[in-house]
Design an enzyme around this catalytic site. Structure first.
Site, mmCIF file in Angstrom:
data_model
loop_
_atom_site.group_PDB
_atom_site.id
_atom_site.type_symbol
_atom_site.label_atom_id
_atom_site.label_comp_id
_atom_site.label_asym_id
_atom_site.label_seq_id
_atom_site.Cartn_x
_atom_site.Cartn_y
_atom_site.Cartn_z
ATOM 1 C CG ASP A 80 -6.099 -2.253 -4.040
ATOM 2 O OD1 ASP A 80 -6.583 -1.548 -3.868
ATOM 3 O OD2 ASP A 80 -5.421 -2.796 -3.782
ATOM 4 C CB SER A 86 -0.796 -0.199 1.763
ATOM 5 O OG SER A 86 -2.104 0.874 1.302
ATOM 6 C CG HIS A 119 -5.619 -2.340 -0.247
ATOM 7 N ND1 HIS A 119 -4.798 -2.164 -1.363
ATOM 8 C CD2 HIS A 119 -4.899 -1.639 1.078
ATOM 9 C CE1 HIS A 119 -3.825 -0.826 -0.917
ATOM 10 N NE2 HIS A 119 -4.102 -1.110 0.425
#
Length: 298
Positions: free
Chosen positions: A243, A149, A270
């Site tokens: 995502d 991320s 995600h």
């Protein structure tokens, strides 16, 4: 098609309502992070199985996790996710443990400066100084940089800045659902957002602005998708189809001038590769193991 475990986990995550903090563009740091956010410490069970060390760099903890009884094959720097604002979690530590055990590597985990107290103008120099020291201590250049991320965005930005500074490039990059463009301006994200069980654009944009500080949100140090890819090492990248950051991943995968091995898992959420309860995550971890072996010995 997503596994039953992936369907069940997506439902559980949606029911917990964790994505609500991403719903508002005017969310405050206290609302986003809670009253007293603290980083998770390496769990005791992890410490029983692996060697765990800790040092300080500029007042921030840097952990080292290594397998016991064998020399590590290389050094991996792992940057945790959390929208550049939230601290490391137990889920991150368990993934780090799997990396150390499965790959036989030394994993360096910096608890890097977080927004809004710190901005990109501090975080990038911190990461670059850490990388410089690790490369200097490994003359063979066996340093691989990974992140999930926001940590994936930081990993790519670090590689770009290292090349620009004349340092050796990392041996390879592993980017897991990387946040590469904090503007979140891709029009395709609107259609994906209802299926994303973790993220929403308004609150994520707010966190991106906190991290950018005085810099433009399109500055390559903040949004490395806009940076130079000359000299960037091979990239292994993963993203799930459900995502909103998958649009970033697709744009990077479509670039020319750098080697990108991209795996997109339809219907997955995600950062699915760090969620080791999922069979899709374990398959992704197999890919990571093969990639690390390849970039080390090619």
């Amino acid at each position: 098609m997503p596994s039953l475990a992936a369907h069940a986990l997506a439902l559980l995550i949606r029911l917990t309502g964790g994505r609500r903090k991403f719903a508002r563009a005017d969310v405050t740091p206290r609302e986003f992070l809670g009253p007293d956010p603290k980083p998770a410490l390496p769990p005791r069970t992890l410490r029983r199985r692996l060697d765990v060390g800790q040092t300080l760099q500029d007042g921030h903890a840097v952990y080292t996790v290594m397998p016991r009884g064998r020399a590590p094959s290389c050094t991996v720097i792992y940057f945790h996710g959390g929208a550049y604002a939230a601290p490391i979690t137990r889920i991150h530590w368990w993934f780090v443990a799997r990396l150390a055990e499965r790959l036989g590597v030394r994993v360096v985990v910096p608890l890097y400066p977080l927004a809004p107290a710190h901005t990109c103008a501090e975080t990038i120099p911190f990461a670059l100084a850490l990388y410089r020291n690790l490369v200097a201590g490994d003359p063979m250049g066996r340093v691989i940089v990974m992140g999930d991320s926001a940590g994936g965005g930081l990993a790519l930005a670090l590689a770009q800045q290292a090349v620009a500074a004349g340092l050796p490039a990392p041996g390879g990059l592993v980017l897991i659902s990387p946040w590469l463009d904090v503007t979140l301006s891709d029009p395709e994200q609107a259609a994906i957002e209802p299926r994303d069980v973790m993220l929403m654009r308004p609150g994520a944009r707010a966190a991106g602005r906190w991290y950018a500080g005085a810099l433009p949100v399109t500055d390559p140090r903040v949004s490395p998708l806009f940076g130079s890819f000359a000299g960037v090492p091979p990239i292994l990248m993963f993203c799930g189809g459900h995502d909103i950051l998958v649009t970033d991943a697709r744009r990077l995968a479509a670039r020319t001038g750098c080697e990108v091995i991209y795996h997109e898992e339809p219907g997955l959420m995600h950062v699915y590769p760090i969620l080791s309860v999922l069979p899709e995550a374990r398959a992704a971890q197999d890919w990571i193991a093969g990639f690390v072996e390849r970039v080390l010995w090619d």
